[in-house]
Motif scaffolding. Structure first.
Motif, mmCIF file in Angstrom:
data_model
loop_
_atom_site.group_PDB
_atom_site.id
_atom_site.type_symbol
_atom_site.label_atom_id
_atom_site.label_comp_id
_atom_site.label_asym_id
_atom_site.label_seq_id
_atom_site.Cartn_x
_atom_site.Cartn_y
_atom_site.Cartn_z
ATOM 1 N N ARG A 11 0.828 -1.118 0.133
ATOM 2 C CA ARG A 11 0.005 -0.077 0.210
ATOM 3 C C ARG A 11 0.849 1.179 -0.120
ATOM 4 N NH1 ARG A 11 -3.958 -0.258 4.721
ATOM 5 N NH2 ARG A 11 -3.801 2.023 4.329
ATOM 6 N N ARG A 12 0.398 2.255 -0.700
ATOM 7 C CA ARG A 12 1.424 3.576 -0.832
ATOM 8 C C ARG A 12 0.927 4.227 0.580
ATOM 9 N NH1 ARG A 12 1.276 6.481 -6.573
ATOM 10 N NH2 ARG A 12 3.354 5.817 -6.913
ATOM 11 N N ARG A 13 1.873 4.756 1.176
ATOM 12 C CA ARG A 13 1.744 5.807 2.215
ATOM 13 C C ARG A 13 1.053 7.086 1.636
ATOM 14 N NH1 ARG A 13 6.882 6.030 6.165
ATOM 15 N NH2 ARG A 13 6.304 4.346 7.372
ATOM 16 N N SER A 14 0.371 7.733 2.530
ATOM 17 C CA SER A 14 0.081 8.804 2.126
ATOM 18 C C SER A 14 0.972 10.174 2.254
ATOM 19 C CB SER A 14 -1.196 9.329 3.275
ATOM 20 O OG SER A 14 -0.698 9.400 4.607
ATOM 21 N N ARG A 15 0.794 11.288 1.709
ATOM 22 C CA ARG A 15 1.815 12.099 1.754
ATOM 23 C C ARG A 15 2.212 12.793 3.003
ATOM 24 N NH1 ARG A 15 1.141 16.360 -3.296
ATOM 25 N NH2 ARG A 15 1.679 14.949 -4.782
ATOM 26 N N ARG A 16 0.997 12.650 4.010
ATOM 27 C CA ARG A 16 1.379 13.104 5.353
ATOM 28 C C ARG A 16 1.680 11.918 6.192
ATOM 29 N NH1 ARG A 16 0.788 18.309 6.198
ATOM 30 N NH2 ARG A 16 -0.399 18.273 7.952
ATOM 31 N N ALA A 17 2.656 11.215 5.934
ATOM 32 C CA ALA A 17 2.907 10.030 6.718
ATOM 33 C C ALA A 17 2.890 10.351 8.181
ATOM 34 C CB ALA A 17 4.009 9.275 6.264
ATOM 35 N N ARG A 18 2.520 9.307 9.155
ATOM 36 C CA ARG A 18 2.634 9.544 10.690
ATOM 37 C C ARG A 18 4.221 9.531 10.666
ATOM 38 N NH1 ARG A 18 1.069 7.169 15.178
ATOM 39 N NH2 ARG A 18 1.825 5.382 14.291
ATOM 40 N N LEU A 19 4.784 10.428 11.754
ATOM 41 C CA LEU A 19 6.222 10.454 12.236
ATOM 42 C C LEU A 19 6.211 9.366 13.428
ATOM 43 C CD1 LEU A 19 8.924 11.673 11.847
ATOM 44 C CD2 LEU A 19 8.388 13.269 13.449
ATOM 45 N N ASP A 20 7.158 8.381 13.241
ATOM 46 C CA ASP A 20 7.424 7.420 14.192
ATOM 47 C C ASP A 20 7.890 8.061 15.745
ATOM 48 O OD1 ASP A 20 7.257 4.939 15.642
ATOM 49 O OD2 ASP A 20 8.882 4.027 14.214
ATOM 50 N N PRO A 21 7.620 7.852 16.570
ATOM 51 C CA PRO A 21 8.139 8.394 17.881
ATOM 52 C C PRO A 21 9.359 8.045 18.088
ATOM 53 C CG PRO A 21 5.872 7.444 18.164
ATOM 54 C CD PRO A 21 6.210 7.348 16.910
ATOM 55 N N TRP A 22 9.557 6.703 18.016
ATOM 56 C CA TRP A 22 11.008 5.983 18.048
ATOM 57 C C TRP A 22 12.042 6.510 16.914
ATOM 58 C CZ3 TRP A 22 12.735 3.421 21.967
ATOM 59 C CH2 TRP A 22 11.763 2.739 22.625
ATOM 60 N N LEU A 23 11.651 7.029 15.747
ATOM 61 C CA LEU A 23 12.623 7.969 15.302
ATOM 62 C C LEU A 23 13.236 8.983 15.849
ATOM 63 C CD1 LEU A 23 13.933 8.396 12.649
ATOM 64 C CD2 LEU A 23 11.906 9.718 11.815
ATOM 65 N N LEU A 24 12.290 9.784 16.627
ATOM 66 C CA LEU A 24 12.848 11.084 17.295
ATOM 67 C C LEU A 24 13.767 10.243 18.537
ATOM 68 C CD1 LEU A 24 9.528 12.968 17.473
ATOM 69 C CD2 LEU A 24 11.485 13.397 16.157
ATOM 70 N N VAL A 25 13.323 9.250 19.192
ATOM 71 C CA VAL A 25 14.204 8.782 20.330
ATOM 72 C C VAL A 25 15.519 8.468 19.802
ATOM 73 C CG1 VAL A 25 14.347 6.753 22.017
ATOM 74 C CG2 VAL A 25 12.241 8.057 21.581
ATOM 75 N N MET A 26 15.598 7.667 18.881
ATOM 76 C CA MET A 26 16.830 7.281 18.218
ATOM 77 C C MET A 26 17.670 8.658 17.344
ATOM 78 S SD MET A 26 17.130 4.095 18.459
ATOM 79 C CE MET A 26 16.405 2.618 18.306
ATOM 80 N N VAL A 27 17.126 9.693 17.201
ATOM 81 C CA VAL A 27 17.809 10.727 16.427
ATOM 82 C C VAL A 27 18.140 11.574 17.590
ATOM 83 C CG1 VAL A 27 17.650 12.716 14.776
ATOM 84 C CG2 VAL A 27 16.864 10.422 14.234
ATOM 85 N N ALA A 28 17.517 11.615 18.494
ATOM 86 C CA ALA A 28 17.697 12.700 19.516
ATOM 87 C C ALA A 28 19.246 12.834 20.268
ATOM 88 C CB ALA A 28 16.638 12.549 20.746
ATOM 89 N N PRO A 29 19.939 11.569 20.344
ATOM 90 C CA PRO A 29 21.154 11.705 21.039
ATOM 91 C C PRO A 29 22.107 12.436 19.886
ATOM 92 C CG PRO A 29 20.464 9.673 21.383
ATOM 93 C CD PRO A 29 19.276 10.246 20.512
#
Length: 143
Positions: A11-29
């Motif tokens: 399935r194609r993702r919508s243009r406004r795909a949800r931002l995964d909270p784990w992404l922010l946790v991994m990128v924060a440091p």
């Protein structure tokens, strides 16, 4: 074989795909380290450049007077020219020297293994030095 695809289409993702909270946790440091060790000193240096300050007396705001002083000084332009010549000259010399050494090591001639060993010794020496240092640090009698 029929015209059926081997993999089902996803399935194609919508243009406004949800931002995964784990992404922010991994990128924060990484972002925190970037901000602390790069952005903060950069902003601090730029703000300090607007003041006259010797490190001991109170800061005196002079605005862009420091920049005007530097850009109108012939010594600053001469220094910039020397730096550019040095940077370009050493860069070209390093590339040429590295290319010549690579060509020497890539040959299949007599004695090439000696040159490969000589070039690889500095890499090994750093590991040996760290190993010896940790041996002394972790020694129960002396460390």
């Amino acid at each position: 074989m029929s015209g059926q695809p081997l993999v089902k289409p996803t399935r194609r993702r919508s243009r406004r795909a949800r931002l995964d909270p784990w992404l922010l946790v991994m990128v924060a440091p990484g972002l925190l380290l970037f901000a602390v060790f790069l952005l903060w000193p950069l902003v601090n240096a730029l703000s300090n450049s607007l003041f006259r300050w010797d490190g001991l007396s109170p800061k005196v705001f002079v605005g862009f007077a420091n920049y005007v002083k530097v850009f109108t000084s012939p010594v600053a332009w001469q220094t910039l020219q020397h730096t550019a010549v040095y940077a370009i000259g050493t860069s070209i010399a390093k590339v040429v020297l590295a290319f010549l050494i690579a060509m020497l090591v890539a040959r299949r001639t007599r004695g090439v293994s000696f040159f490969r060993s000589v070039l690889f010794v500095p890499v090994l020496m750093s590991f040996v030095a760290v190993g010896v240092l940790w041996t002394f640090i972790l020694d129960p009698n002396q460390g």
